[in-house]
Design a protein around this motif. Structure first.
Motif, PDB file in Angstrom:
ATOM      1  N   ARG A  90      15.545   7.262  34.431  1.00  0.00           N
ATOM      2  CA  ARG A  90      14.930   7.099  35.743  1.00  0.00           C
ATOM      3  C   ARG A  90      13.418   6.976  35.699  1.00  0.00           C
ATOM      4  O   ARG A  90      12.856   6.017  36.182  1.00  0.00           O
ATOM      5  CB  ARG A  90      15.310   8.290  36.645  1.00  0.00           C
ATOM      6  N   VAL A  91      12.733   7.971  35.157  1.00  0.00           N
ATOM      7  CA  VAL A  91      11.274   8.010  35.217  1.00  0.00           C
ATOM      8  C   VAL A  91      10.737   8.463  33.861  1.00  0.00           C
ATOM      9  O   VAL A  91      11.292   9.364  33.240  1.00  0.00           O
ATOM     10  CB  VAL A  91      10.792   9.003  36.308  1.00  0.00           C
ATOM     11  N   ALA A  92       9.651   7.835  33.431  1.00  0.00           N
ATOM     12  CA  ALA A  92       8.950   8.263  32.222  1.00  0.00           C
ATOM     13  C   ALA A  92       7.520   8.620  32.600  1.00  0.00           C
ATOM     14  O   ALA A  92       6.863   7.887  33.330  1.00  0.00           O
ATOM     15  CB  ALA A  92       8.956   7.158  31.177  1.00  0.00           C
ATOM     16  N   GLU A  93       7.065   9.757  32.106  1.00  0.00           N
ATOM     17  CA  GLU A  93       5.709  10.215  32.379  1.00  0.00           C
ATOM     18  C   GLU A  93       4.997  10.430  31.045  1.00  0.00           C
ATOM     19  O   GLU A  93       5.482  11.168  30.184  1.00  0.00           O
ATOM     20  CB  GLU A  93       5.755  11.530  33.154  1.00  0.00           C
ATOM     21  N   ILE A  94       3.867   9.780  30.866  1.00  0.00           N
ATOM     22  CA  ILE A  94       3.062   9.974  29.668  1.00  0.00           C
ATOM     23  C   ILE A  94       2.310  11.284  29.818  1.00  0.00           C
ATOM     24  O   ILE A  94       1.555  11.469  30.772  1.00  0.00           O
ATOM     25  CB  ILE A  94       2.064   8.807  29.459  1.00  0.00           C
ATOM     26  N   THR A  95       2.502  12.202  28.879  1.00  0.00           N
ATOM     27  CA  THR A  95       1.859  13.507  28.992  1.00  0.00           C
ATOM     28  C   THR A  95       0.751  13.717  27.968  1.00  0.00           C
ATOM     29  O   THR A  95      -0.123  14.555  28.186  1.00  0.00           O
ATOM     30  CB  THR A  95       2.886  14.643  28.849  1.00  0.00           C
ATOM     31  N   GLN A  96       0.799  12.967  26.878  1.00  0.00           N
ATOM     32  CA  GLN A  96      -0.218  13.159  25.852  1.00  0.00           C
ATOM     33  C   GLN A  96      -0.236  11.955  24.921  1.00  0.00           C
ATOM     34  O   GLN A  96       0.802  11.328  24.687  1.00  0.00           O
ATOM     35  CB  GLN A  96       0.096  14.418  25.045  1.00  0.00           C
ATOM     36  N   GLN A  97      -1.413  11.656  24.410  1.00  0.00           N
ATOM     37  CA  GLN A  97      -1.568  10.600  23.412  1.00  0.00           C
ATOM     38  C   GLN A  97      -2.432  11.142  22.286  1.00  0.00           C
ATOM     39  O   GLN A  97      -3.400  11.865  22.532  1.00  0.00           O
ATOM     40  CB  GLN A  97      -2.238   9.366  24.020  1.00  0.00           C
ATOM     41  N   ASP A  98      -2.051  10.806  21.049  1.00  0.00           N
ATOM     42  CA  ASP A  98      -2.886  11.191  19.924  1.00  0.00           C
ATOM     43  C   ASP A  98      -2.771  10.145  18.818  1.00  0.00           C
ATOM     44  O   ASP A  98      -2.015   9.184  18.951  1.00  0.00           O
ATOM     45  CB  ASP A  98      -2.566  12.602  19.423  1.00  0.00           C
ATOM     46  N   LEU A  99      -3.550  10.362  17.787  1.00  0.00           N
ATOM     47  CA  LEU A  99      -3.606   9.419  16.673  1.00  0.00           C
ATOM     48  C   LEU A  99      -3.297  10.141  15.378  1.00  0.00           C
ATOM     49  O   LEU A  99      -3.707  11.287  15.186  1.00  0.00           O
ATOM     50  CB  LEU A  99      -5.003   8.804  16.543  1.00  0.00           C
TER      51      LEU A  99
END
Length: 69
Positions: free
Chosen positions: A38-47
């Motif tokens: 249903r829904v996707a939420e981006i909560t964090q990004q890293d490298l």
């Protein structure tokens, strides 16, 4: 009125290209075994960094899907 229940899980996608591609990889992989996403939420990004160079983009995604009755 139909009432619904949703489960929320957290996934981490990884890509050599971009954070966006990492999120897409996570969702596309999940869609192979989960139904009714249903829904996707981006909560964090890293490298991921090796020898001073970026080798991977990682995106943490909260993904919801509907429980089937």
């Amino acid at each position: 009125m139909n009432e619904s229940v949703y489960k929320v899980i957290e996934l981490v996608g990884s890509s050599k290209k971009s954070w966006e591609d990492a999120a897409i990889q996570a969702i596309e992989t999940a869609s192979k075994s989960l139904r009714d996403l249903r829904v996707a939420e981006i909560t964090q990004q890293d490298l991921k960094i090796e020898d001073g160079k970026v080798v991977a983009f990682r995106t943490r995604v909260k993904l919801s899907f509907k429980y089937q009755t």
